[in-house]
Scaffold this motif. Sequence first.
Motif, PDB file in Angstrom:
ATOM      1  N   PHE A   1      43.356  53.242  35.802  1.00  0.00           N
ATOM      2  CA  PHE A   1      44.448  52.264  35.867  1.00  0.00           C
ATOM      3  C   PHE A   1      43.886  50.866  36.111  1.00  0.00           C
ATOM      4  N   GLY A   2      42.997  50.747  37.101  1.00  0.00           N
ATOM      5  CA  GLY A   2      42.430  49.447  37.426  1.00  0.00           C
ATOM      6  C   GLY A   2      41.580  48.873  36.314  1.00  0.00           C
ATOM      7  N   VAL A   3      40.754  49.707  35.702  1.00  0.00           N
ATOM      8  CA  VAL A   3      39.870  49.242  34.636  1.00  0.00           C
ATOM      9  C   VAL A   3      40.681  48.810  33.410  1.00  0.00           C
ATOM     10  N   THR A   4      41.690  49.588  33.063  1.00  0.00           N
ATOM     11  CA  THR A   4      42.541  49.232  31.923  1.00  0.00           C
ATOM     12  C   THR A   4      43.281  47.922  32.180  1.00  0.00           C
ATOM     13  N   MET A   5      43.815  47.755  33.388  1.00  0.00           N
ATOM     14  CA  MET A   5      44.527  46.529  33.720  1.00  0.00           C
ATOM     15  C   MET A   5      43.606  45.316  33.594  1.00  0.00           C
ATOM     16  N   ASN A   6      42.403  45.397  34.116  1.00  0.00           N
ATOM     17  CA  ASN A   6      41.471  44.275  34.057  1.00  0.00           C
ATOM     18  C   ASN A   6      41.073  43.959  32.615  1.00  0.00           C
ATOM     19  N   LEU A   7      40.902  44.996  31.801  1.00  0.00           N
ATOM     20  CA  LEU A   7      40.539  44.798  30.398  1.00  0.00           C
ATOM     21  C   LEU A   7      41.597  43.992  29.658  1.00  0.00           C
ATOM     22  N   VAL A   8      42.851  44.387  29.799  1.00  0.00           N
ATOM     23  CA  VAL A   8      43.937  43.726  29.065  1.00  0.00           C
ATOM     24  C   VAL A   8      44.129  42.289  29.559  1.00  0.00           C
TER      25      VAL A   8
ATOM     26  N   ASN B   1      31.788  28.454  27.824  1.00  0.00           N
ATOM     27  CA  ASN B   1      33.165  28.821  28.126  1.00  0.00           C
ATOM     28  C   ASN B   1      33.218  29.618  29.423  1.00  0.00           C
ATOM     29  N   LEU B   2      33.645  28.963  30.495  1.00  0.00           N
ATOM     30  CA  LEU B   2      33.641  29.593  31.815  1.00  0.00           C
ATOM     31  C   LEU B   2      34.610  30.770  31.900  1.00  0.00           C
ATOM     32  N   THR B   3      35.794  30.635  31.331  1.00  0.00           N
ATOM     33  CA  THR B   3      36.773  31.723  31.392  1.00  0.00           C
ATOM     34  C   THR B   3      36.236  32.959  30.696  1.00  0.00           C
ATOM     35  N   LEU B   4      35.655  32.777  29.522  1.00  0.00           N
ATOM     36  CA  LEU B   4      35.068  33.902  28.795  1.00  0.00           C
ATOM     37  C   LEU B   4      33.965  34.545  29.614  1.00  0.00           C
ATOM     38  N   ARG B   5      33.089  33.722  30.176  1.00  0.00           N
ATOM     39  CA  ARG B   5      31.954  34.257  30.926  1.00  0.00           C
ATOM     40  C   ARG B   5      32.415  35.039  32.145  1.00  0.00           C
ATOM     41  N   ARG B   6      33.365  34.484  32.876  1.00  0.00           N
ATOM     42  CA  ARG B   6      33.866  35.186  34.060  1.00  0.00           C
ATOM     43  C   ARG B   6      34.539  36.502  33.686  1.00  0.00           C
ATOM     44  N   ARG B   7      35.432  36.439  32.722  1.00  0.00           N
ATOM     45  CA  ARG B   7      36.167  37.647  32.353  1.00  0.00           C
ATOM     46  C   ARG B   7      35.232  38.735  31.828  1.00  0.00           C
ATOM     47  N   ALA B   8      34.230  38.336  31.061  1.00  0.00           N
ATOM     48  CA  ALA B   8      33.279  39.313  30.537  1.00  0.00           C
ATOM     49  C   ALA B   8      32.471  39.959  31.657  1.00  0.00           C
ATOM     50  N   LEU B   9      32.041  39.165  32.630  1.00  0.00           N
ATOM     51  CA  LEU B   9      31.246  39.723  33.731  1.00  0.00           C
ATOM     52  C   LEU B   9      32.100  40.541  34.690  1.00  0.00           C
ATOM     53  N   TYR B  10      33.336  40.101  34.929  1.00  0.00           N
ATOM     54  CA  TYR B  10      34.241  40.917  35.739  1.00  0.00           C
ATOM     55  C   TYR B  10      34.333  42.331  35.156  1.00  0.00           C
ATOM     56  N   HIS B  11      34.579  42.354  33.851  1.00  0.00           N
ATOM     57  CA  HIS B  11      34.824  43.671  33.266  1.00  0.00           C
ATOM     58  C   HIS B  11      33.538  44.455  33.035  1.00  0.00           C
ATOM     59  N   ALA B  12      32.413  43.773  32.915  1.00  0.00           N
ATOM     60  CA  ALA B  12      31.145  44.497  32.827  1.00  0.00           C
ATOM     61  C   ALA B  12      30.931  45.336  34.087  1.00  0.00           C
ATOM     62  N   ALA B  13      31.257  44.749  35.244  1.00  0.00           N
ATOM     63  CA  ALA B  13      31.113  45.486  36.503  1.00  0.00           C
ATOM     64  C   ALA B  13      32.097  46.651  36.591  1.00  0.00           C
ATOM     65  N   LEU B  14      33.356  46.403  36.214  1.00  0.00           N
ATOM     66  CA  LEU B  14      34.356  47.468  36.316  1.00  0.00           C
ATOM     67  C   LEU B  14      34.124  48.566  35.288  1.00  0.00           C
TER      68      LEU B  14
ATOM     69  N   THR C   1      44.265  40.809  38.672  1.00  0.00           N
ATOM     70  CA  THR C   1      42.816  41.029  38.621  1.00  0.00           C
ATOM     71  C   THR C   1      42.299  41.521  39.972  1.00  0.00           C
ATOM     72  N   LEU C   2      42.779  40.909  41.041  1.00  0.00           N
ATOM     73  CA  LEU C   2      42.398  41.345  42.382  1.00  0.00           C
ATOM     74  C   LEU C   2      42.787  42.799  42.611  1.00  0.00           C
ATOM     75  N   PHE C   3      44.010  43.146  42.214  1.00  0.00           N
ATOM     76  CA  PHE C   3      44.470  44.533  42.359  1.00  0.00           C
ATOM     77  C   PHE C   3      43.572  45.486  41.570  1.00  0.00           C
ATOM     78  N   ALA C   4      43.205  45.113  40.348  1.00  0.00           N
ATOM     79  CA  ALA C   4      42.382  45.978  39.506  1.00  0.00           C
ATOM     80  C   ALA C   4      41.026  46.247  40.141  1.00  0.00           C
ATOM     81  N   MET C   5      40.403  45.210  40.699  1.00  0.00           N
ATOM     82  CA  MET C   5      39.095  45.383  41.330  1.00  0.00           C
ATOM     83  C   MET C   5      39.188  46.250  42.582  1.00  0.00           C
ATOM     84  N   LEU C   6      40.225  46.021  43.384  1.00  0.00           N
ATOM     85  CA  LEU C   6      40.414  46.834  44.590  1.00  0.00           C
ATOM     86  C   LEU C   6      40.709  48.291  44.231  1.00  0.00           C
ATOM     87  N   ALA C   7      41.484  48.492  43.159  1.00  0.00           N
ATOM     88  CA  ALA C   7      41.802  49.863  42.736  1.00  0.00           C
ATOM     89  C   ALA C   7      40.541  50.610  42.328  1.00  0.00           C
TER      90      ALA C   7
END
Length: 397
Positions: free
Chosen positions: A319-326, A212-225, A282-288
């Motif tokens: 704020f950024g981490v919470t936004m990306n999580l949800v 599942n690519l969406t799951l994998r991407r979202r999980a790794l995005y948030h692992a970093a944040l 998502t872009l905003f969350a990472m930049l924040a």
Amino acid sequence: MTQPSQPPALSRRLTLILATACGLIVANIYYAQPLAGEISRALGLSPQAAGLIVTMTQIGYGLGLLLIVPLGDLFENRGLTLCVMGVGIAALATAVLAHTVSLFLTAAVFIGLGSVAVQILVPYAAHLSAPALRGKAVGDVMSGLMLGIMLARPVSSLITHLSSWRMVFIISTLVMILLTLTLGYVLPVRRPAPGLRYRALMASIGSLAVHNLTLRRRALYHAALFGAFSLFWTVTPLLLTGPEFHLSQVGVALFAFAGVAGAIAAPIAGRVADRGLSKPATLFAMLAAGTAFLLTHIGDTGSHLKLGILVLAAILLDFGVTMNLVIGQRAIFALGEHYRSRLNGIYMATFFVGGAIGSALGGWAYAQGGWGLASLLGIALPAIALCYFASERPATE
């Protein structure tokens, strides 16, 4: 009895109850973080091993994410939640009575295990909500969870300052008993459709993670944040109580309250995702998250300006981490109703590992190069997520 139940829609009252429950339950994981020194001295644990108090709780939570949370796709959700909370209550009571290191650390593992009830309730809220409002529902419930995470540390510090660390666990035990009784009364039954047996259910987790690519991407995005988040909140207490700022534990507790402002991102993120704006959000969350660490290089260390900048950075980062999580949870919950709990378990376990790595890196970096080195690592983690995000194809949410 074999048909999936059809619970009522998620009302505003039930949303508030679920948000409150999530906040109170998840707080149990974080109460001990600022108290590790106090607890280790009381139980005769060496300062070098004091980190085990937090680590054992994290181990229990991680095991629960992988072994218990997926059961939400197999067993009736209300009963499963109450059983898991019962484990947490017994563990909290044991922590109150513990006078040996081994007993307390064992209790800490089961406190973490019992706290995964919160990750049964979040997909449960998604099940009860209409698809068009799923992001809003998840965001509203997650706002309570994030408040619990952010308030747990200052609250436990203040209670310990006024009484003792044992009082923190006494109060939490009583609160969990009342909450369990309340949830048993108000939660509707939600029984998943008949499907896999436990062994097949657990075996399917690896397949879901790999394919599942969406799951994998979202999980790794948030692992970093979440790694950046954990790094910040591991290192800033050391910085603030050090020779530069000389803050007391009460001062650190008040500083931690600043992060609470970031919890307002949860309902905003849910509504943004419902409107199809997940990618720019998502872009905003990472930049924040990255910008928060950059801001901390403004001002002289120990100055009032620097302290104010650190408060601002805490708000922006949270704020950024919470936004990306949800946004991530909203995306994975849309992938399929019948394996929603398994998806949530994989998602949470993955970024929980990221958080543990972030904490470890932060402690090492601060010892080696102070805040300067630690903050550079804090910038690097969302930067890695941003690079991975840049490779995302338009079809991927």
